[in-house]
Scaffold this active site. Sequence first.
Site, mmCIF file in Angstrom:
data_model
loop_
_atom_site.group_PDB
_atom_site.id
_atom_site.type_symbol
_atom_site.label_atom_id
_atom_site.label_comp_id
_atom_site.label_asym_id
_atom_site.label_seq_id
_atom_site.Cartn_x
_atom_site.Cartn_y
_atom_site.Cartn_z
ATOM 1 N N ARG A 73 0.819 -1.207 0.000
ATOM 2 C CA ARG A 73 0.000 0.000 0.000
ATOM 3 C C ARG A 73 0.856 1.263 0.000
ATOM 4 O O ARG A 73 0.300 2.359 -0.022
ATOM 5 C CB ARG A 73 -0.873 0.007 1.240
ATOM 6 C CG ARG A 73 -2.343 -0.403 0.988
ATOM 7 C CD ARG A 73 -3.032 -0.359 2.314
ATOM 8 N NE ARG A 73 -4.435 -0.223 2.341
ATOM 9 C CZ ARG A 73 -5.303 -1.241 2.468
ATOM 10 N NH1 ARG A 73 -4.886 -2.469 2.440
ATOM 11 N NH2 ARG A 73 -6.581 -0.991 2.616
ATOM 12 N N ARG B 154 -21.959 -1.572 2.577
ATOM 13 C CA ARG B 154 -21.323 -2.866 2.858
ATOM 14 C C ARG B 154 -21.662 -3.343 4.272
ATOM 15 O O ARG B 154 -21.649 -2.555 5.220
ATOM 16 C CB ARG B 154 -19.796 -2.729 2.723
ATOM 17 C CG ARG B 154 -19.049 -3.983 3.182
ATOM 18 C CD ARG B 154 -17.681 -4.088 2.593
ATOM 19 N NE ARG B 154 -16.713 -3.183 3.218
ATOM 20 C CZ ARG B 154 -15.431 -3.132 2.854
ATOM 21 N NH1 ARG B 154 -14.979 -3.894 1.884
ATOM 22 N NH2 ARG B 154 -14.616 -2.283 3.444
ATOM 23 N N ARG C 161 -9.727 7.114 4.731
ATOM 24 C CA ARG C 161 -9.090 5.989 4.026
ATOM 25 C C ARG C 161 -8.865 6.353 2.558
ATOM 26 O O ARG C 161 -7.845 5.999 1.973
ATOM 27 C CB ARG C 161 -9.965 4.726 4.122
ATOM 28 C CG ARG C 161 -9.915 4.086 5.494
ATOM 29 C CD ARG C 161 -11.058 3.111 5.701
ATOM 30 N NE ARG C 161 -10.972 1.936 4.867
ATOM 31 C CZ ARG C 161 -12.013 1.165 4.556
ATOM 32 N NH1 ARG C 161 -13.217 1.467 4.995
ATOM 33 N NH2 ARG C 161 -11.840 0.107 3.810
HETATM 34 P P1 AMP Z 1 -8.531 -3.410 4.105
HETATM 35 O O1 AMP Z 1 -9.405 -4.494 4.617
HETATM 36 O O2 AMP Z 1 -7.584 -3.851 3.046
HETATM 37 O O3 AMP Z 1 -9.317 -2.181 3.701
HETATM 38 O O4 AMP Z 1 -7.615 -2.958 5.351
HETATM 39 C C1 AMP Z 1 -8.179 -2.463 6.526
HETATM 40 C C2 AMP Z 1 -7.146 -1.630 7.299
HETATM 41 O O5 AMP Z 1 -6.034 -2.464 7.658
HETATM 42 C C3 AMP Z 1 -6.543 -0.468 6.524
HETATM 43 O O6 AMP Z 1 -7.351 0.684 6.548
HETATM 44 C C4 AMP Z 1 -5.206 -0.286 7.276
HETATM 45 O O7 AMP Z 1 -5.423 0.351 8.522
HETATM 46 C C5 AMP Z 1 -4.811 -1.726 7.577
HETATM 47 N N1 AMP Z 1 -3.990 -2.300 6.479
HETATM 48 C C6 AMP Z 1 -4.317 -3.325 5.643
HETATM 49 N N2 AMP Z 1 -3.335 -3.571 4.760
HETATM 50 C C7 AMP Z 1 -2.354 -2.671 5.030
HETATM 51 C C8 AMP Z 1 -1.080 -2.394 4.466
HETATM 52 N N3 AMP Z 1 -0.596 -3.087 3.412
HETATM 53 N N4 AMP Z 1 -0.343 -1.393 5.017
HETATM 54 C C9 AMP Z 1 -0.792 -0.686 6.060
HETATM 55 N N5 AMP Z 1 -1.984 -0.878 6.638
HETATM 56 C C10 AMP Z 1 -2.772 -1.869 6.138
#
Ligand code: AMP
Length: 207
Positions: A86, A120, A164
Amino acid sequence: MTNVVLLGPPGAGKGTIAARVAAELDLLHLSTGDVLRDEVARGTELGQLAQGFMERGELVPDHVMLAMVRERVNGREGVLLDGFPRTLAQAEGLARFLPVHAVVYLAVRKDEVVRRLGSRRVCPSCGAVYNLVTQPPEVPGRCDRCGGGLIQRADDAPDVVARRYEVYERDSRPLVEHYARQGKLITVDGARPPDVVASDVIEALRP
Ligand code: AMP
């Protein structure tokens, strides 16, 4: 074996598409968001560290994420990374322990992802994901798969979604250009029904 990265804004459908593509192409699906939510639910040291960042819609620090992914990949090939990398630093770190062969970018406009995230709902017991408009559960508020009560993810609340998206634009979007320069980028229109998007992605990745 092919290692694939799935990029796209929050709400682009990465989790849904990744699950279908991984099953079809026999890849290991690694969702860093799912791993972190599980660590938070179990109250592990990593979960305690990550929780605050996640609740605010911020990124968990790069070194923590790199260690977590490295440990789970652990020499395997045929990995589908969903939600990682990310940041550019994560991409550079990843390249040191896993060759990335293809990067799929699910392109979806901001107004559409905001709309999707607002509707969602998820099942905290089995992880199933619904959308009140496009994929509602058969019984309102109940998971079709396990009967559990559906909830809205805390970070799908409107103010956190806005944060986000900002973080995505600032930190993650540059990865599209980064992988395009390496000639690895496959852009797919993610604003269509999941079945259509998944079959396009599978077609593009099939050897
Ligand atoms: P997601 O389900 O992919 O939207 O991830 C949910 C949350 O997990 C994100 O908003 C971040 O806080 C954290 N997160 C997930 N993947 C990453 C990553 N590669 N780097 C940093 N934070 C992450």
